[in-house]
Design an enzyme around this catalytic site. Structure first.
Site, PDB file in Angstrom:
ATOM      1  N   LYS A 194      -9.447   2.416  -1.826  1.00 18.86           N
ATOM      2  CA  LYS A 194      -9.664   1.733  -0.545  1.00 18.86           C
ATOM      3  C   LYS A 194     -11.033   2.051   0.066  1.00 18.86           C
ATOM      4  CE  LYS A 194      -7.078   0.910   3.786  1.00 18.86           C
ATOM      5  NZ  LYS A 194      -5.825   1.241   4.499  1.00 18.86           N
TER       6      LYS A 194
ATOM      7  N   GLU B  32       0.855  -1.202   0.000  1.00 16.37           N
ATOM      8  CA  GLU B  32       0.000   0.000   0.000  1.00 16.37           C
ATOM      9  C   GLU B  32       0.892   1.255   0.000  1.00 16.37           C
ATOM     10  OE1 GLU B  32      -2.042   0.166   3.754  1.00 16.37           O
ATOM     11  OE2 GLU B  32      -3.441   1.747   3.121  1.00 16.37           O
TER      12      GLU B  32
ATOM     13  N   CYS C  31      -5.066  -3.353   2.562  1.00 15.23           N
ATOM     14  CA  CYS C  31      -4.780  -3.413   3.987  1.00 15.23           C
ATOM     15  C   CYS C  31      -6.018  -3.606   4.857  1.00 15.23           C
ATOM     16  CB  CYS C  31      -3.974  -2.176   4.391  1.00 15.23           C
ATOM     17  SG  CYS C  31      -3.009  -2.467   5.894  1.00 15.23           S
TER      18      CYS C  31
HETATM   19  C1  ACM Z   1      -3.854   0.037   7.207  1.00 15.45           C
HETATM   20  O1  ACM Z   1      -4.955  -0.113   6.692  1.00 15.45           O
HETATM   21  N1  ACM Z   1      -2.866   0.607   6.554  1.00 15.45           N
HETATM   22  C2  ACM Z   1      -3.603  -0.402   8.581  1.00 15.45           C
END
Ligand code: ACM
Length: 257
Positions: free
Chosen positions: A108, A38, A141
């Site tokens: 995201k 990420e 993530c």
């Molecule tokens: C995250 O979502 N970077 C912990």
């Protein structure tokens, strides 16, 4: 099919250098699909939105052209996380560039902690890309914490989940065994290593199979590139016994959405 991860220690706020690192690994990889962490171009703990914007790229940025060219000549796909600029918005996104040079961007869905102050909430939803070797879905993530993410991708017939991460808690790596098992999908979790400000990333990137077996695991510290062979077609079979099919046996009328 061969999949791999690049467990990377990102150079904070140094997009050019991180891109060079990425190209170096891509140029040597024998994977059909390589997954990177990420926000691996900018770094994670960016102090404010103004700085973040300066470190962000648009989907069509020419900065990505050399990566696209590598994907085409090496007939492979890559997934990496980046800060995406779009009009006046900034998204925590991941880009899939396939072997034909097509670019797909996932934004995201579930932002974590300070990300809520820096980024706009993702608006693409989950989707699946048909690459030459597999149907690939992306989540980023913290999306893992919501079982709906992997479940949605699996219901969309993803065979491999590409999962760029900057994990700071110790739970995900083991939890992904369950995500894979309960959905009969493969997953490649590419995590960060190193530290930024007060944030320490937990490494242990993983390639997990449809039964929850770990096919490859990075160490807690240090950069590494690891690969494993898998058969994406196995993820199409959702029967787990002579009388049970993971998806057909769902009793949706009893579930709360
Ligand atoms: C995250 O979502 N970077 C912990």
């Amino acid at each position: 099919m061969r999949v791999g991860f690049f467990q990377m220690d990102v150079e904070y706020e140094n997009v050019q250098l991180n891109l060079e690192k990425l190209k170096g690994v891509l140029g040597k990889s024998s994977a059909d699909l390589l997954v990177c962490p990420e926000l691996c171009l900018s770094g994670y703990e960016i102090s404010n939105r103004r700085k973040l914007k300066a470190l962000s790229q648009e989907r069509e940025s020419s900065l990505f052209d050399p990566i696209e060219a590598l994907c085409i000549t090496r007939e492979m796909s890559v997934v990496f996380g980046f800060s995406e600029k779009y009009k006046n918005k900034i998204y925590n996104s991941s880009m899939l560039i396939d072997e034909r040079g097509r670019r797909f961007v996932y934004r995201k869905t579930h932002l974590f902690l300070n990300e809520k102050k820096l980024f706009d909430r993702g608006d693409t939803g989950f989707f699946v890309v048909k690459t030459q070797k597999a149907r690939v879905g992306m989540m980023i993530c913290f999306d893992w914490f919501f079982p709906e993410s992997a479940r949605t991708l699996a219901l969309m017939k993803a065979e491999v989940i590409a999962h760029p991460s900057n994990l700071v808690m110790p739970y995900c790596q083991d939890a992904m065994k369950t995500r894979c098992l309960e959905n009969r999908v493969f997953a490649v979790t590419a995590n960060r290593v190193g530290e930024e400000k007060n944030t320490k990333f937990t490494g242990k990137s993983r390639i997990t199979d449809i039964k929850g077996n770990v096919l490859a695991s990075g160490k807690e510290k240090g950069e590494s590139v690891m690969e494993a062979d898998l058969k994406p077609a196995l993820a199409r079979e959702k029967r787990i016994s002579g009388m049970n099919d993971l998806f057909k046996d769902r009793r949706r009328k009893y579930y709360v959405l």
